[in-house]
Motif scaffolding. Structure first.
Motif, short mmCIF file in Angstrom:
data_model
loop_
_atom_site.label_atom_id
_atom_site.label_comp_id
_atom_site.label_asym_id
_atom_site.label_seq_id
_atom_site.Cartn_x
_atom_site.Cartn_y
_atom_site.Cartn_z
N GLU A 193 -39.68 -25.58 -12.35
CA GLU A 193 -40.90 -25.77 -13.11
C GLU A 193 -40.91 -27.14 -13.77
O GLU A 193 -40.63 -27.27 -14.95
N PRO A 194 -41.21 -28.19 -13.03
CA PRO A 194 -41.21 -29.52 -13.63
C PRO A 194 -42.28 -29.65 -14.72
O PRO A 194 -43.44 -29.33 -14.49
N THR A 195 -41.85 -30.08 -15.89
CA THR A 195 -42.77 -30.19 -17.02
C THR A 195 -43.03 -31.64 -17.40
O THR A 195 -43.87 -31.90 -18.24
N ALA A 234 -30.27 -27.04 -16.64
CA ALA A 234 -31.42 -27.92 -16.86
C ALA A 234 -31.96 -28.44 -15.54
O ALA A 234 -33.18 -28.52 -15.35
N GLN A 235 -31.07 -28.80 -14.61
CA GLN A 235 -31.51 -29.28 -13.30
C GLN A 235 -32.24 -28.18 -12.55
O GLN A 235 -33.28 -28.44 -11.93
N GLN A 277 -41.03 -33.26 -19.08
CA GLN A 277 -40.22 -33.47 -20.28
C GLN A 277 -38.77 -33.73 -19.89
O GLN A 277 -38.26 -33.08 -19.00
N PRO A 278 -38.10 -34.66 -20.56
CA PRO A 278 -36.69 -34.88 -20.24
C PRO A 278 -35.85 -33.67 -20.65
O PRO A 278 -36.17 -32.98 -21.62
N ALA A 279 -34.82 -33.39 -19.87
CA ALA A 279 -33.93 -32.28 -20.19
C ALA A 279 -33.13 -32.60 -21.45
O ALA A 279 -32.73 -33.73 -21.67
N ALA A 301 -33.80 -25.56 -13.82
CA ALA A 301 -35.07 -25.29 -14.49
C ALA A 301 -36.08 -26.37 -14.16
O ALA A 301 -37.27 -26.09 -13.97
N GLN A 302 -35.63 -27.61 -14.09
CA GLN A 302 -36.54 -28.71 -13.78
C GLN A 302 -37.06 -28.62 -12.35
O GLN A 302 -38.21 -28.93 -12.08
N GLN A 303 -36.22 -28.15 -11.43
CA GLN A 303 -36.64 -28.00 -10.04
C GLN A 303 -37.64 -26.86 -9.89
O GLN A 303 -38.56 -26.93 -9.09
N ARG A 361 -26.02 -28.72 -17.98
CA ARG A 361 -26.66 -29.71 -17.13
C ARG A 361 -27.17 -29.08 -15.85
O ARG A 361 -28.30 -29.34 -15.41
#
Length: 89
Positions: free
Chosen positions: A75-77, A68-69, A79-81, A71-73, A65
């Protein structure tokens, strides 16, 4: 051996009797009140290993988790993690 799937979102009670830990699992009913949905029976001798496996699963989940957080910060894509992974313990 057949495998049953049981959904539980809580523990209603737990006891130990004659060397067996019994954990009554519950799930929230439509009215918001907990309902018993099954019982998990574990030999007390196996309880420490069982709990360690659950702790390891939780640690792995938290690490995934966190990754994933991050990676989302970075490079926001949009897509849901992914929130699923396999654990072998």
């Amino acid at each position: 051996m057949s495998q049953s799937i049981l959904f539980a979102d809580g523990v209603l009670e737990a006891s130990v009797h004659v060397g067996v830990a019994r954990v009554t699992l519950g799930q929230t009913g439509a009215d918001g009140k907990p309902l018993a949905c099954g019982q998990l029976a574990i030999p007390v001798a196996q309880l420490p290993a069982f709990v360690r496996s659950l702790q390891s699963l939780l640690q792995q989940f938290e690490a995934k988790r966190q990754q994933a957080q991050q990676a989302q910060q970075q490079e926001p894509t949009g897509q849901p993690a992914a929130d699923a992974f396999r654990f072998s313990g």
